[in-house]
Structure formats: structure tokens, C-alpha cells
Scaffold this motif. Sequence first.
Motif, PDB file in Angstrom:
ATOM      1  N   TYR A  64       0.316  -0.719   0.280  1.00  0.00           N
ATOM      2  CA  TYR A  64      -0.073  -0.479  -0.018  1.00  0.00           C
ATOM      3  C   TYR A  64       0.312   1.096  -0.263  1.00  0.00           C
ATOM      4  CZ  TYR A  64      -2.895  -3.680   1.102  1.00  0.00           C
ATOM      5  OH  TYR A  64      -4.441  -4.741   1.152  1.00  0.00           O
ATOM      6  N   ALA A  65       1.831   0.887   0.030  1.00  0.00           N
ATOM      7  CA  ALA A  65       3.001   2.169  -0.682  1.00  0.00           C
ATOM      8  C   ALA A  65       2.042   3.883  -1.478  1.00  0.00           C
ATOM      9  CB  ALA A  65       4.150   2.213  -1.384  1.00  0.00           C
ATOM     10  N   TRP A  66       1.149   3.010  -2.497  1.00  0.00           N
ATOM     11  CA  TRP A  66       0.677   4.407  -3.873  1.00  0.00           C
ATOM     12  C   TRP A  66       0.017   5.355  -2.097  1.00  0.00           C
ATOM     13  CZ3 TRP A  66      -4.551   4.297  -3.252  1.00  0.00           C
ATOM     14  CH2 TRP A  66      -5.654   3.619  -2.492  1.00  0.00           C
ATOM     15  N   ILE A  67      -1.184   4.916  -1.135  1.00  0.00           N
ATOM     16  CA  ILE A  67      -1.716   5.781  -0.504  1.00  0.00           C
ATOM     17  C   ILE A  67      -0.462   6.901   1.005  1.00  0.00           C
ATOM     18  CG2 ILE A  67      -3.026   5.486   2.083  1.00  0.00           C
ATOM     19  CD1 ILE A  67      -3.572   2.914   1.106  1.00  0.00           C
ATOM     20  N   TYR A  68       0.868   5.989   0.963  1.00  0.00           N
ATOM     21  CA  TYR A  68       1.339   6.492   1.824  1.00  0.00           C
ATOM     22  C   TYR A  68       2.310   7.566   0.467  1.00  0.00           C
ATOM     23  CZ  TYR A  68       0.969   2.616   5.168  1.00  0.00           C
ATOM     24  OH  TYR A  68       1.136   1.857   6.074  1.00  0.00           O
ATOM     25  N   GLN A  69       2.507   7.680  -0.682  1.00  0.00           N
ATOM     26  CA  GLN A  69       2.561   7.765  -1.409  1.00  0.00           C
ATOM     27  C   GLN A  69       1.890   9.806  -2.062  1.00  0.00           C
ATOM     28  OE1 GLN A  69       3.528   5.741  -4.592  1.00  0.00           O
ATOM     29  NE2 GLN A  69       5.139   4.928  -3.757  1.00  0.00           N
ATOM     30  N   PHE A  70       0.131   9.064  -1.841  1.00  0.00           N
ATOM     31  CA  PHE A  70      -0.263  10.572  -2.223  1.00  0.00           C
ATOM     32  C   PHE A  70      -0.485  11.091  -0.515  1.00  0.00           C
ATOM     33  CE2 PHE A  70      -4.684  11.348  -0.210  1.00  0.00           C
ATOM     34  CZ  PHE A  70      -5.646  12.333  -2.013  1.00  0.00           C
ATOM     35  N   PHE A  71       0.131  10.758   0.210  1.00  0.00           N
ATOM     36  CA  PHE A  71      -0.861  11.680   1.580  1.00  0.00           C
ATOM     37  C   PHE A  71       0.910  12.634   1.771  1.00  0.00           C
ATOM     38  CE2 PHE A  71      -3.632   8.778   2.993  1.00  0.00           C
ATOM     39  CZ  PHE A  71      -5.053  10.263   3.095  1.00  0.00           C
ATOM     40  N   ILE A  72       1.080  12.058   1.359  1.00  0.00           N
ATOM     41  CA  ILE A  72       3.126  12.877   1.645  1.00  0.00           C
ATOM     42  C   ILE A  72       2.939  13.430   0.463  1.00  0.00           C
ATOM     43  CG2 ILE A  72       5.755  12.347   0.550  1.00  0.00           C
ATOM     44  CD1 ILE A  72       5.619   9.206   1.752  1.00  0.00           C
ATOM     45  N   MET A  73       2.415  12.887  -1.769  1.00  0.00           N
ATOM     46  CA  MET A  73       2.186  14.053  -2.115  1.00  0.00           C
ATOM     47  C   MET A  73       1.109  15.756  -1.326  1.00  0.00           C
ATOM     48  SD  MET A  73       3.827  14.115  -4.725  1.00  0.00           S
ATOM     49  CE  MET A  73       2.915  15.317  -5.616  1.00  0.00           C
ATOM     50  N   ALA A  74      -0.059  15.003  -0.582  1.00  0.00           N
ATOM     51  CA  ALA A  74      -0.542  16.164  -0.576  1.00  0.00           C
ATOM     52  C   ALA A  74      -0.001  17.494   1.019  1.00  0.00           C
ATOM     53  CB  ALA A  74      -1.296  14.966   0.655  1.00  0.00           C
ATOM     54  N   ILE A  75       0.130  16.234   1.749  1.00  0.00           N
ATOM     55  CA  ILE A  75       1.828  17.323   2.706  1.00  0.00           C
ATOM     56  C   ILE A  75       2.425  17.765   2.219  1.00  0.00           C
ATOM     57  CG2 ILE A  75       3.119  17.188   4.592  1.00  0.00           C
ATOM     58  CD1 ILE A  75       1.646  14.690   5.440  1.00  0.00           C
ATOM     59  N   VAL A  76       3.522  17.711   1.243  1.00  0.00           N
ATOM     60  CA  VAL A  76       4.413  18.402   0.870  1.00  0.00           C
ATOM     61  C   VAL A  76       3.799  19.575  -0.050  1.00  0.00           C
ATOM     62  CG1 VAL A  76       6.205  18.536  -1.121  1.00  0.00           C
ATOM     63  CG2 VAL A  76       5.781  16.799   0.334  1.00  0.00           C
ATOM     64  N   MET A 112       2.079  21.843   0.484  1.00  0.00           N
ATOM     65  CA  MET A 112       1.114  22.456   1.006  1.00  0.00           C
ATOM     66  C   MET A 112       2.434  23.537   2.035  1.00  0.00           C
ATOM     67  SD  MET A 112      -1.726  20.877   3.585  1.00  0.00           S
ATOM     68  CE  MET A 112      -1.605  19.444   3.645  1.00  0.00           C
ATOM     69  N   ILE A 113       3.335  22.999   1.658  1.00  0.00           N
ATOM     70  CA  ILE A 113       4.488  23.798   1.851  1.00  0.00           C
ATOM     71  C   ILE A 113       5.292  24.622   0.698  1.00  0.00           C
ATOM     72  CG2 ILE A 113       7.588  23.427   2.633  1.00  0.00           C
ATOM     73  CD1 ILE A 113       5.842  20.002   4.211  1.00  0.00           C
ATOM     74  N   PRO A 114       5.591  25.741   1.155  1.00  0.00           N
ATOM     75  CA  PRO A 114       6.148  26.600   0.180  1.00  0.00           C
ATOM     76  C   PRO A 114       7.024  26.232  -0.290  1.00  0.00           C
ATOM     77  CG  PRO A 114       5.184  27.937   2.046  1.00  0.00           C
ATOM     78  CD  PRO A 114       5.358  26.912   1.683  1.00  0.00           C
ATOM     79  N   PHE A 115       7.062  26.383  -2.049  1.00  0.00           N
ATOM     80  CA  PHE A 115       8.514  25.998  -2.439  1.00  0.00           C
ATOM     81  C   PHE A 115       9.473  24.713  -2.477  1.00  0.00           C
ATOM     82  CE2 PHE A 115       9.294  30.623  -1.581  1.00  0.00           C
ATOM     83  CZ  PHE A 115       8.517  31.214  -2.754  1.00  0.00           C
ATOM     84  N   ALA A 116       8.325  23.887  -1.760  1.00  0.00           N
ATOM     85  CA  ALA A 116       8.453  22.185  -2.110  1.00  0.00           C
ATOM     86  C   ALA A 116       9.745  21.455  -3.068  1.00  0.00           C
ATOM     87  CB  ALA A 116       7.003  21.283  -1.015  1.00  0.00           C
ATOM     88  N   PRO A 117       9.824  21.064  -3.446  1.00  0.00           N
ATOM     89  CA  PRO A 117      10.089  20.010  -4.509  1.00  0.00           C
ATOM     90  C   PRO A 117       8.813  19.092  -4.996  1.00  0.00           C
ATOM     91  CG  PRO A 117      11.220  18.773  -3.124  1.00  0.00           C
ATOM     92  CD  PRO A 117      10.648  20.099  -1.872  1.00  0.00           C
ATOM     93  N   ILE A 118       7.900  19.608  -5.296  1.00  0.00           N
ATOM     94  CA  ILE A 118       7.118  18.640  -5.810  1.00  0.00           C
ATOM     95  C   ILE A 118       6.991  18.464  -7.331  1.00  0.00           C
ATOM     96  CG2 ILE A 118       4.518  18.988  -7.011  1.00  0.00           C
ATOM     97  CD1 ILE A 118       3.872  20.799  -4.061  1.00  0.00           C
TER      98      ILE A 118
END
Length: 184
Positions: free
Chosen positions: A15-27, A29-35
Motif C-alpha cells: 500500500y505504498a501508493w497510499i503513503y505516497q498520496f499523503f506525502i504529496m498532499a503534505i508536501v 502545502m509547503i511553499p517552495f517544496a520540491p514537488i
Amino acid sequence: MDQLLLDILENERPYAWIYQFFIMAIVSMIPFAPIPVLAAFIASNHAFFPGFAINMLGTTLGSFLLFLFSKSVLRHAARNYVTKKKHLSKYLALIEKNGFLAVLLGRIIPIVPSAGINLIAGISNVGVGAFITATLLGKLPVILAYSLAGHQIAAGNWGTVLIVALYVLILFLIGGKLKRKWSN
């Protein structure tokens, strides 16, 4: 801890995709994050569509959560900060005038960081529906480009990666030119 995060990002955990999804959501929200880097990395570990979906839906959720947080909690403090910055106050005026278009263009052409768009839209009169629609439509080409680049890097198709990189570079150059125009 570093190894756990790497295992999650490289899709080696159940279920790594679930963790990746939430990591993308959190990142997101951070200005200038390396999206772009994170989106390309996630996409390189999946078939194209699942990688793109994780990136698109994760960044959209993060944008929406920051928008709601700004609208409900940060409204007064953020408005005071934005009005002190010339280019941000011009963007706020544009959002107040036509929220959907301002969010859409801000997503397509990087004038203001994504987290900044979320915060400014949250303190403005932009409705939730307009924000979500403009965010989905505006993020689509950029997240598609980042995901395609990551997927093509994993496949070793460097010609496609170069084309995607040029596309993103052109967007950033246009965004920089618009930002300088607004700052004057």
C-alpha cells in the motif's frame, strides 16, 4: 527512518501508493517544496496512469486543505501579510476580481508558488467549487509533465524527458516575466 521513507517512495511497501498520496498532499502545502522532483520520482515507480493519479490527487488534496485552512484560520493574518507585498497584493486583487481565472492561470503558469495560491485564494472571496475546478484544470498540464518526465526517466526515454523539461522551463520563464511585470 530514512530507509522507511525511501521504501515507501520506491513502492516497496504494501500500500505504498497510499503513503505516497499523503506525502504529496503534505508536501504540496509547503511553499517552495520540491514537488516536481517528488512527482517525477513517484511516477517513475508506477505505471504512468497510477503515478499520475497519485501526484494529481495528492497535490489537489493538499491544495484544498491549505485553501480551507487559510479561509478558516489564517484569513486575518494572511490578508495583512499579503497586502504588504506588492506583487502578492496585485495577485489578491486579480483573484478578488476573477477567482477562477486567477487560480487557473496561477496553476498553469508559475507566477506564485502553489502554496501561495492556496493561501491567497483562501483569504479571498473565491468559492470552493471555483477553487477546486481551477486547481484541477490548472494542475493537470504541469503534474502531467512532471509525471511523464518521471515515467520516461525510468524507461530511459531521454528525448521525451528533454521535451518535457523544455515545456516546464518555458512555463517558468513566462511566469517569471509575468511576476516581474506585476512587481513593477
